[in-house]
Design a protein around this motif. Sequence first.
Motif, PDB file in Angstrom:
ATOM      1  N   UNK A 105       0.794  -1.236   0.000  1.00 40.16           N
ATOM      2  CA  UNK A 105       0.000   0.000   0.000  1.00 40.16           C
ATOM      3  C   UNK A 105       0.823   1.280   0.000  1.00 40.16           C
ATOM      4  N   UNK A 106       2.001   1.239   0.602  1.00 42.04           N
ATOM      5  CA  UNK A 106       2.825   2.452   0.726  1.00 42.04           C
ATOM      6  C   UNK A 106       4.109   2.339  -0.108  1.00 42.04           C
ATOM      7  N   UNK A 107       4.940   1.364   0.220  1.00 43.37           N
ATOM      8  CA  UNK A 107       6.215   1.229  -0.504  1.00 43.37           C
ATOM      9  C   UNK A 107       5.974   0.888  -1.972  1.00 43.37           C
ATOM     10  N   UNK A 108       4.934   0.100  -2.247  1.00 41.70           N
ATOM     11  CA  UNK A 108       4.610  -0.217  -3.632  1.00 41.70           C
ATOM     12  C   UNK A 108       4.222   1.017  -4.416  1.00 41.70           C
ATOM     13  N   UNK A 109       3.443   1.886  -3.787  1.00 44.73           N
ATOM     14  CA  UNK A 109       3.052   3.140  -4.431  1.00 44.73           C
ATOM     15  C   UNK A 109       4.274   4.001  -4.742  1.00 44.73           C
ATOM     16  N   UNK A 110       5.180   4.097  -3.786  1.00 41.53           N
ATOM     17  CA  UNK A 110       6.392   4.894  -3.993  1.00 41.53           C
ATOM     18  C   UNK A 110       7.259   4.265  -5.082  1.00 41.53           C
ATOM     19  N   UNK A 111       7.389   2.943  -5.047  1.00 39.57           N
ATOM     20  CA  UNK A 111       8.207   2.221  -6.019  1.00 39.57           C
ATOM     21  C   UNK A 111       7.695   2.455  -7.445  1.00 39.57           C
ATOM     22  N   UNK A 112       6.389   2.324  -7.638  1.00 41.79           N
ATOM     23  CA  UNK A 112       5.794   2.492  -8.959  1.00 41.79           C
ATOM     24  C   UNK A 112       5.872   3.953  -9.411  1.00 41.79           C
ATOM     25  N   UNK A 113       5.541   4.865  -8.523  1.00 47.12           N
ATOM     26  CA  UNK A 113       5.588   6.285  -8.885  1.00 47.12           C
ATOM     27  C   UNK A 113       6.988   6.690  -9.321  1.00 47.12           C
ATOM     28  N   UNK A 114       7.980   6.299  -8.555  1.00 50.14           N
ATOM     29  CA  UNK A 114       9.366   6.642  -8.881  1.00 50.14           C
ATOM     30  C   UNK A 114       9.777   6.095 -10.243  1.00 50.14           C
ATOM     31  N   UNK A 115       9.411   4.845 -10.517  1.00 49.96           N
ATOM     32  CA  UNK A 115       9.821   4.200 -11.766  1.00 49.96           C
ATOM     33  C   UNK A 115       9.161   4.818 -12.992  1.00 49.96           C
ATOM     34  N   UNK A 116       7.927   5.304 -12.831  1.00 48.71           N
ATOM     35  CA  UNK A 116       7.182   5.794 -13.989  1.00 48.71           C
ATOM     36  C   UNK A 116       7.219   7.313 -14.153  1.00 48.71           C
ATOM     37  N   UNK A 163      -0.569   7.147   2.469  1.00 47.09           N
ATOM     38  CA  UNK A 163      -0.839   7.405   1.056  1.00 47.09           C
ATOM     39  C   UNK A 163      -1.287   8.851   0.849  1.00 47.09           C
ATOM     40  N   UNK A 164      -2.168   9.318   1.707  1.00 47.26           N
ATOM     41  CA  UNK A 164      -2.656  10.695   1.572  1.00 47.26           C
ATOM     42  C   UNK A 164      -1.527  11.706   1.764  1.00 47.26           C
ATOM     43  N   UNK A 165      -0.709  11.504   2.784  1.00 48.89           N
ATOM     44  CA  UNK A 165       0.390  12.437   3.025  1.00 48.89           C
ATOM     45  C   UNK A 165       1.408  12.390   1.896  1.00 48.89           C
ATOM     46  N   UNK A 166       1.714  11.214   1.405  1.00 49.84           N
ATOM     47  CA  UNK A 166       2.635  11.118   0.278  1.00 49.84           C
ATOM     48  C   UNK A 166       2.091  11.876  -0.928  1.00 49.84           C
ATOM     49  N   UNK A 167       0.795  11.771  -1.163  1.00 50.19           N
ATOM     50  CA  UNK A 167       0.183  12.469  -2.296  1.00 50.19           C
ATOM     51  C   UNK A 167       0.384  13.973  -2.186  1.00 50.19           C
ATOM     52  N   UNK A 168       0.138  14.519  -1.000  1.00 52.66           N
ATOM     53  CA  UNK A 168       0.291  15.964  -0.846  1.00 52.66           C
ATOM     54  C   UNK A 168       1.751  16.393  -0.959  1.00 52.66           C
TER      55      UNK A 168
END
Length: 230
Positions: A105-116, A163-168
Amino acid sequence: MTTTLITGGNRGLGHEIARRLIEAGHSVWIGARNRAGGQEAAARLGAHFLPLDVTDDASVDAAAATLRDQVGHLDILINNAGILGEVAAPEDMTADQLRVVYETNVFGLVRVTHAFLPLLRNGNNPSVINVTSGMGSFTLTQDPARVESQYTLAAYGSSKSAVTMLTTQYAKTIPDIRFNAVDPGQTATEFTGHVGQSIEEGAETAVRIATLGAATPTGTVTDRVGVLPW
């Protein structure tokens, strides 16, 4: 044509978002770690399948390379993949139980966002939509009138707060890409035991943000009704 990638798009909410965006004219890529399920969903919807396990660096990097080679850009990334994990009372919860949920939910989101990010920067009106939850809201989980207050999901809820804080934080520091979080609400899918509103209703907020084009805001956290309280 808008190119959109949806992680965990082979079933449930992600599948419905994919269906709606294809209807809206998007070229949708379904990212899924289950190859058979992903290929079947893509064929059924008229989407493209992209092997993608958000918890694995090599898988994410390979997925980004595939999209780069075949398309060359990405317009919209929807970080939808998420798990509930093992439900335990907070006093009994272990670090390992928490870690499993955060890995997706968290590290996966960061991993995908960074790669793309490089592909998004090649896109048209690039946008990242992160699927969060009212279960991560201090306000809603303390309001007896809200369904979120009826559940104790420490691992899942805290992961969605992240997730919300990372988004902001992404929105504040990456002005050339729009970042928004959406809460589908309690939606009747396999994830919730088929309890809640219709899947069509659950997909509305993500579909709305994904179809705004040049008018897409950044740094917002919303559900079907409007701004999500935190």
